[in-house]
Design an enzyme around this catalytic site. Structure first.
Site, PDB file in Angstrom:
ATOM      1  N   ASP A   1      10.638 -45.551 -21.467  1.00 31.77           N
ATOM      2  CA  ASP A   1      10.704 -45.762 -22.902  1.00 31.77           C
ATOM      3  C   ASP A   1       9.401 -46.683 -23.243  1.00 31.77           C
ATOM      4  O   ASP A   1       8.801 -46.666 -24.165  1.00 31.77           O
ATOM      5  CB  ASP A   1      11.857 -46.191 -23.310  1.00 31.77           C
ATOM      6  CG  ASP A   1      12.862 -45.147 -24.005  1.00 31.77           C
ATOM      7  OD1 ASP A   1      12.718 -43.976 -23.568  1.00 31.77           O
ATOM      8  OD2 ASP A   1      13.906 -45.525 -24.603  1.00 31.77           O
TER       9      ASP A   1
ATOM     10  N   ASP B   1      10.840 -55.670 -12.903  1.00 31.61           N
ATOM     11  CA  ASP B   1      10.461 -56.478 -13.769  1.00 31.61           C
ATOM     12  C   ASP B   1       9.119 -56.850 -13.969  1.00 31.61           C
ATOM     13  O   ASP B   1       8.450 -56.734 -15.147  1.00 31.61           O
ATOM     14  CB  ASP B   1      11.250 -57.900 -13.893  1.00 31.61           C
ATOM     15  CG  ASP B   1      11.234 -58.449 -12.450  1.00 31.61           C
ATOM     16  OD1 ASP B   1      10.969 -57.710 -11.480  1.00 31.61           O
ATOM     17  OD2 ASP B   1      11.472 -59.673 -12.089  1.00 31.61           O
TER      18      ASP B   1
ATOM     19  N   TYR C   1      23.835 -44.521 -12.699  1.00 29.79           N
ATOM     20  CA  TYR C   1      24.295 -43.400 -13.609  1.00 29.79           C
ATOM     21  C   TYR C   1      25.469 -42.585 -13.214  1.00 29.79           C
ATOM     22  O   TYR C   1      26.434 -42.129 -13.709  1.00 29.79           O
ATOM     23  CB  TYR C   1      23.397 -42.284 -14.032  1.00 29.79           C
ATOM     24  CG  TYR C   1      22.430 -42.655 -15.111  1.00 29.79           C
ATOM     25  CD1 TYR C   1      21.736 -43.953 -15.119  1.00 29.79           C
ATOM     26  CD2 TYR C   1      22.319 -41.875 -16.285  1.00 29.79           C
ATOM     27  CE1 TYR C   1      20.826 -44.374 -16.074  1.00 29.79           C
ATOM     28  CE2 TYR C   1      21.305 -42.353 -17.485  1.00 29.79           C
ATOM     29  CZ  TYR C   1      20.688 -43.588 -17.258  1.00 29.79           C
ATOM     30  OH  TYR C   1      19.908 -43.777 -18.290  1.00 29.79           O
TER      31      TYR C   1
ATOM     32  N   ASP D   1      14.631 -44.876 -16.519  1.00 31.26           N
ATOM     33  CA  ASP D   1      15.116 -44.814 -17.947  1.00 31.26           C
ATOM     34  C   ASP D   1      14.405 -46.141 -18.928  1.00 31.26           C
ATOM     35  O   ASP D   1      13.610 -45.532 -19.882  1.00 31.26           O
ATOM     36  CB  ASP D   1      16.723 -44.961 -18.240  1.00 31.26           C
ATOM     37  CG  ASP D   1      16.700 -44.841 -19.721  1.00 31.26           C
ATOM     38  OD1 ASP D   1      16.359 -43.756 -20.199  1.00 31.26           O
ATOM     39  OD2 ASP D   1      17.853 -45.622 -20.138  1.00 31.26           O
TER      40      ASP D   1
ATOM     41  N   LYS E   1      14.171 -53.512  -7.219  1.00 28.90           N
ATOM     42  CA  LYS E   1      14.377 -54.918  -7.273  1.00 28.90           C
ATOM     43  C   LYS E   1      14.828 -55.320  -5.802  1.00 28.90           C
ATOM     44  O   LYS E   1      16.226 -55.682  -5.660  1.00 28.90           O
ATOM     45  CB  LYS E   1      15.382 -55.237  -8.407  1.00 28.90           C
ATOM     46  CG  LYS E   1      14.843 -55.350  -9.712  1.00 28.90           C
ATOM     47  CD  LYS E   1      14.334 -56.679  -9.974  1.00 28.90           C
ATOM     48  CE  LYS E   1      15.055 -57.524 -10.343  1.00 28.90           C
ATOM     49  NZ  LYS E   1      14.251 -58.863 -10.461  1.00 28.90           N
TER      50      LYS E   1
HETATM   51  C1  IPM Z   1      16.757 -40.283 -21.415  1.00 29.51           C
HETATM   52  C2  IPM Z   1      17.917 -40.648 -22.234  1.00 29.51           C
HETATM   53  C3  IPM Z   1      19.184 -40.441 -21.482  1.00 29.51           C
HETATM   54  C4  IPM Z   1      19.313 -41.193 -20.419  1.00 29.51           C
HETATM   55  C5  IPM Z   1      20.502 -40.383 -22.387  1.00 29.51           C
HETATM   56  C6  IPM Z   1      20.350 -39.581 -23.406  1.00 29.51           C
HETATM   57  C7  IPM Z   1      21.814 -40.113 -21.548  1.00 29.51           C
HETATM   58  O1  IPM Z   1      17.774 -42.198 -22.501  1.00 29.51           O
HETATM   59  O2  IPM Z   1      16.799 -39.011 -20.962  1.00 29.51           O
HETATM   60  O3  IPM Z   1      16.131 -41.143 -21.173  1.00 29.51           O
HETATM   61  O4  IPM Z   1      19.760 -42.361 -20.436  1.00 29.51           O
HETATM   62  O5  IPM Z   1      18.886 -40.768 -19.349  1.00 29.51           O
HETATM   63 MG    MG Z   2      16.156 -42.862 -21.857  1.00 31.73          MG
END
Ligand code: IPM
Ligand code: MG
Length: 372
Positions: free
Chosen positions: A258, A230, A142, A254, A197
């Site tokens: 999710d 993975d 990032y 990240d 990884k």
């Molecule tokens: C998160 C989001 C952020 C990230 C974005 C909005 C920059 O996806 O907080 O997970 O990628 O960190």
């Molecule tokens: Mg995210």
């Protein structure tokens, strides 16, 4: 008692609506639990861009550095999709994370019993799920340099361009987030699984070695395992309850968070805390935000689920102010309204439930607090 200082940054989309419910919860704790908060509010993301031409004004950044904790709603929206990368709403959030040095991002994924049927996985795989992803938040790909898009004169590249990002981690960056994960594991089931990884990335080899080093030298009492990221993704959907704490880098965190979020049934339920080093008063630098985004498709309609944002405030009570009992109360109130069948649109499944608006959900949570 000196009031706790909070900076509220509602942001874009559904951010302001869900944050309005958090303000009601803050008011409830002031009136009923003798707590005192000094709350200020400011702009972030697209809302800040509209006013200042950038997604976070310097004065707002300064204020964020000075308060006990920052509460953020959400950033982004289609209106800002074509902006230059450097002023996109997301850059405001990334600047807060970087300049406050919030290196440990805590993303719990808990499956509330009343919602186990909402998961895309079977109830018997997710019921009782309680895992915590600790994502490194201030380094890795990032933020690594060099980065950018440049021209390339290589004829084999059709005269095109090259996009570069850099995955870079130092020992210190890995060790400090590993320590956060081990500390948290000690207060939970005592197990950490580290994901990288190491089979293809040198930064992954370093990650694995440093996490192991912190374990062997400082936390031998915690159980540590390593997994390729993975495989970790696969295990998260195969048998998520095998995990207690997962520690991983910024990008893998990240993505994996999710995936973990979806196991619980709704992204509208998941809070997060981003913590840095302790300040002079002993409290960690901290920002709390729901994991969900700005959901522009439902913004301004009273449909958004305020629970993730309210549970983020519960994390604030616990991690910034050491108010574990109050945090427990708030989490129990949320559990109660869910058990009572109250549902915002995102939680409305085949078995139905009582449909409620954003504000009604907030009111019911206050009532459940008062009933305790
Ligand atoms: C998160 C989001 C952020 C990230 C974005 C909005 C920059 O996806 O907080 O997970 O990628 O960190
Ligand atoms: Mg995210």
């Amino acid at each position: 008692m000196t009031p706790f200082s909070l900076l509220i940054l509602p942001g874009d989309g559904i951010g302001p609506e869900v944050m309005a419910e958090v303000r009601k919860v803050i008011g409830w704790f002031e009136q009923n639990r003798g707590l005192s908060f000094e709350v200020s509010e400011d702009l972030v993301g697209g809302a800040a861009y509209d006013k200042h031409g950038k997604p976070l004004a310097d004065a707002t950044m300064q204020k964020a550095q000075e308060v006990d904790a920052v509460l953020l709603g959400a950033v982004g929206g289609p209106k800002y999709d074509n902006l230059d990368f450097s002023v996109k709403p997301e850059r405001g959030l990334l600047r807060l994370r970087k300049e406050m040095d919030l290196f440990a991002n805590l993303r719990p994924a808990q499956c509330f019993d009343a919602l186990a049927d909402f998961s895309s996985l079977k109830r018997d795989v997710v019921a009782g799920l309680d895992i915590l992803i600790v994502r490194e938040l201030t380094s890795g790909v990032y933020f690594g340099e060099p980065r950018g898009i440049s021209d390339d004169n290589d004829p084999e590249n059709e005269g095109g361009r090259v996009g570069v990002n850099t995955q870079r981690y130092t020992s210190g960056e890995i060790r400090r987030v590993a320590r956060s994960a081990f500390e948290l594991a000690r207060k939970r089931a005592g197990r950490v699984c580290s994901m990288e990884k190491a089979n293809v990335m040198e930064s992954g080899i370093l990650w694995r070695e440093e996490v192991q080093w912190v374990h062997d030298n400082e936390y031998p009492d915690v159980e540590l395992s390593h997994m390729y990221a993975d495989n970790g993704a696969m295990q998260l959907v195969r048998n998520p309850r095998q995990f207690d704490v997962i520690v991983t880098d910024n990008l893998f965190g990240d993505i994996l968070s999710d995936a973990a979020a979806m196991l619980t049934g709704s992204l509208g339920m998941l809070p997060s805390a981003s913590l840095g080093a302790p300040m002079a008063n002993g409290r960690p630098k901290a920002l709390y935000e729901p994991v969900h985004g700005s959901a522009p498709d439902i913004a301004g309609q009273g449909k958004a689920n305020p629970i993730a944002c309210i549970l983020s405030f519960a994390m604030c009570l616990r991690y910034s102010f050491d108010l574990g009992a109050e945090a427990d109360m708030l989490e129990k109130a949320v559990e109660k309204v869910l058990a009572d069948g109250l549902r915002t649109g995102d939680l409305m499944g085949p078995e139905g439930g009582k449909p409620v608006s954003t504000a009604e959900m907030g009111d019911h949570i206050l009532a459940a607090l008062s009933a305790q």
